[in-house]
Design an enzyme around this catalytic site. Structure first.
Site, PDB file in Angstrom:
ATOM      1  CG  HIS A   1     -12.676 -10.783  25.238  1.00 12.22           C
ATOM      2  ND1 HIS A   1     -11.323 -11.022  25.106  1.00 12.22           N
ATOM      3  CD2 HIS A   1     -12.826 -10.149  26.434  1.00 12.22           C
ATOM      4  CE1 HIS A   1     -10.687 -10.542  26.153  1.00 12.22           C
ATOM      5  NE2 HIS A   1     -11.577 -10.010  26.983  1.00 12.22           N
TER       6      HIS A   1
ATOM      7  CE  LYS B   1     -11.098  -1.929  33.476  1.00  9.75           C
ATOM      8  NZ  LYS B   1     -11.115  -2.505  32.177  1.00  9.75           N
TER       9      LYS B   1
ATOM     10  NE  ARG C   1       1.780  14.484  17.523  1.00  7.49           N
ATOM     11  CZ  ARG C   1       2.027  15.443  16.637  1.00  7.49           C
ATOM     12  NH1 ARG C   1       1.421  16.606  16.733  1.00  7.49           N
ATOM     13  NH2 ARG C   1       2.883  15.235  15.674  1.00  7.49           N
TER      14      ARG C   1
ATOM     15  NE  ARG D   1      -6.078  -1.298  33.505  1.00  3.19           N
ATOM     16  CZ  ARG D   1      -6.624  -0.316  32.823  1.00  3.19           C
ATOM     17  NH1 ARG D   1      -6.223   0.923  33.024  1.00  3.19           N
ATOM     18  NH2 ARG D   1      -7.571  -0.545  31.936  1.00  3.19           N
TER      19      ARG D   1
ATOM     20  CD  GLU E   1      -1.878  -4.523  32.782  1.00  2.62           C
ATOM     21  OE1 GLU E   1      -2.980  -4.144  32.370  1.00  2.62           O
ATOM     22  OE2 GLU E   1      -1.303  -5.545  32.393  1.00  2.62           O
TER      23      GLU E   1
ATOM     24  CD  GLU F   1     -13.608  -9.843  30.878  1.00  2.00           C
ATOM     25  OE1 GLU F   1     -12.965  -9.952  31.946  1.00  2.00           O
ATOM     26  OE2 GLU F   1     -13.047  -9.767  29.754  1.00  2.00           O
TER      27      GLU F   1
ATOM     28  CG  HIS G   1      -5.698 -12.011  25.180  1.00  6.87           C
ATOM     29  ND1 HIS G   1      -4.985 -11.004  25.787  1.00  6.87           N
ATOM     30  CD2 HIS G   1      -7.005 -11.651  25.292  1.00  6.87           C
ATOM     31  CE1 HIS G   1      -5.825 -10.081  26.244  1.00  6.87           C
ATOM     32  NE2 HIS G   1      -7.045 -10.456  25.962  1.00  6.87           N
TER      33      HIS G   1
ATOM     34  CG  HIS H   1      -7.980 -11.396  30.161  1.00  7.01           C
ATOM     35  ND1 HIS H   1      -8.721 -11.750  31.265  1.00  7.01           N
ATOM     36  CD2 HIS H   1      -8.726 -10.461  29.510  1.00  7.01           C
ATOM     37  CE1 HIS H   1      -9.847 -11.051  31.286  1.00  7.01           C
ATOM     38  NE2 HIS H   1      -9.879 -10.260  30.233  1.00  7.01           N
TER      39      HIS H   1
ATOM     40  CG  ASN I   1      -4.615  -8.547  31.902  1.00  4.96           C
ATOM     41  OD1 ASN I   1      -5.354  -8.396  30.941  1.00  4.96           O
ATOM     42  ND2 ASN I   1      -3.787  -7.612  32.325  1.00  4.96           N
TER      43      ASN I   1
ATOM     44  CE  LYS J   1      -4.911  -2.648  30.305  1.00  2.10           C
ATOM     45  NZ  LYS J   1      -4.736  -4.072  30.635  1.00  2.10           N
TER      46      LYS J   1
END
Ligand code: NAD
Ligand code: GLY
Length: 361
Positions: free
Chosen positions: A262, A224, A118, A238, A234, A182, A249, A245, A242, A140
């Site tokens: 990417h 960032k 955990r 935030r 987010e 980026e 994606h 993205h 993206n 993330k």
């Protein structure tokens, strides 16, 4: 060396940015509160930098996991490899995990750290420009699913991020360019001055001028860190990180993980988001041309693959974490230097953008 703090209350942590940071044992060791340390890296990065890091750790019980290299290995089954290494050595809940590599290693390792018993402490040592300016900061973590990029994951912050500009010397030009995509994103979404600076200094960046590289890393991490501090999970702002993205994606998933880097997919997606912003009356033709020109100068692709139909695009974009009740929502640009929050876009306008690039479907 420049140190910046990601301000997240009791989960705050420093980002160390500079030249030669991998040689500074104290930087790393001060953040290890256990005897047991596991380093997760990959078959490309290990021969380059594993020894440089592990030599600082002689007083610890160190386990090393060397993963195969590639986005196609960013899967749950690779995470399981890390769990197996931790369990077979009976690593405890206070063990520290060090992620040494690009964004793929960082995302997999961070997710493994978030899940093992955990949650165990982890440290990010990003070795690509993309990982240094983006994926190592902000917490993330996660892996891909065959049906969607980054669809399995957790928010889990590291203890620190150690960035050494020197490691970029071994990165090839294509990977460097992917990272620059980026970097440009930060200028586009919230920092007009930074965007203009990149335009003026792009030749220095591409020539790997140390001062220019250090500057883009610092400015990117500052942007960032500010966004993450304002909205860690987010629920609002935030999402602007993206930009491009959702398209990107869809490209990565649609044509198969690994064909586009990417950052390359993000560059194409950024152009598509800019085109859509123009169609929605937000950007001018000149703005769009300016964005595409900069990305082209970097050597990044600016047009989507012809073998991905508009219909496939839309189906893939329907699996995105910004969507609400099945509606595709996108980050657009109000202007260069200011992004919108997620906006629901009419299918007809989206189709205009998707069909804009020499498509017939
Ligand atoms: P990557 O991790 O695949 O690294 C690119 C290539 O460079 C790999 O072959 C790697 O082995 C190699 N490499 C790494 N460091 C090197 C070095 N110093 N010298 C030579 N080769 C080196 O790709 P990436 O671009 O770093 O990261 C992309 C991944 O990051 C994607 O999976 C993307 O989804 C993820 N990402 C995550 C976040 C986040 O917030 N978590 C943000 C952006 C991207
Ligand atoms: N790369 C997007 C984010 O960190 O939110």
């Amino acid at each position: 060396m420049n140190t910046m703090q990601v301000e997240l209350g009791d989960r705050s942590y420093p980002i160390y940015m500079g030249v030669g940071n991998l040689d500074k044992a104290d930087l790393l060791i001060q953040h290890i509160k256990s005897k047991q340390v596991i380093i997760v890296t990959n078959e490309t990065v290990a021969p380059l930098y594993l020894q440089q890091v592990s030599r600082h750790l002689q007083q610890f019980q160190v386990e090393v996991v060397i993963l195969p290299d590639g986005e196609q290995y960013k899967t749950l089954s690779t995470v399981e490899t890390v769990f197996t290494a931790l369990l077979s050595k009976q690593f405890s809940r206070n063990a520290t995990l060090i992620a040494l590599g690009g964004g793929v290693v960082g995302d997999i390792s961070g997710f493994a750290a978030a899940c093992y018993q955990r949650g165990i402490p982890f440290i990010q040592i990003p070795t690509t420009l993309l990982a240094q300016v983006d994926s190592s900061v902000g917490g993330k973590t996660g892996v891909n699913h065959a049906l969607g990029k980054n669809m399995i994951g957790a928010f889990y912050q590291p203890q620190c991020v150690i960035i050494d500009v020197n490691v970029l010397a071994t990165l090839d030009d294509r990977q460097l360019a992917a990272g620059i995509a980026e970097v440009i994103k930060y200028g586009l979404i919230r920092d007009y001055d930074f965007f203009s600076w990149i335009e003026v200094n792009i030749d220095k960046i591409l020539a790997r001028d140390e001062t220019a590289l250090t500057y883009i890393i610092e400015q990117s991490c500052r942007n960032k860190a500010e966004v993450v501090a304002a909205d860690e999970r987010e629920s609002g702002t935030r999402a602007i990180l993206n930009l491009g993205h959702t398209f990107g994606h869809a490209i990565e998933t649609g044509v198969g993980y690994g064909r586009y880097l990417h950052g390359e997919a993000v560059a194409i997606g950024t152009c598509q988001a800019a085109d859509l912003s123009r169609r929605m009356g937000l950007l001018t033709d000149i703005d769009v041309e300016r964005i595409e020109t900069l990305l082209r100068k970097v050597g990044l692709p600016t047009e989507p693959p012809v073998d991905l139909s508009a219909e496939e695009f839309i189906n893939l974009m329907a699996v995105d974490k910004k969507n609400v009740d099945g509606e595709i929502r996108l980050i657009l640009l109000n202007k260069i230097g200011e992004a919108s929050l997620p906006i629901g876009v009419e299918r007809s306008v989206l189709l205009e953008t998707l069909n804009h690039y020499g498509r017939t479907d």
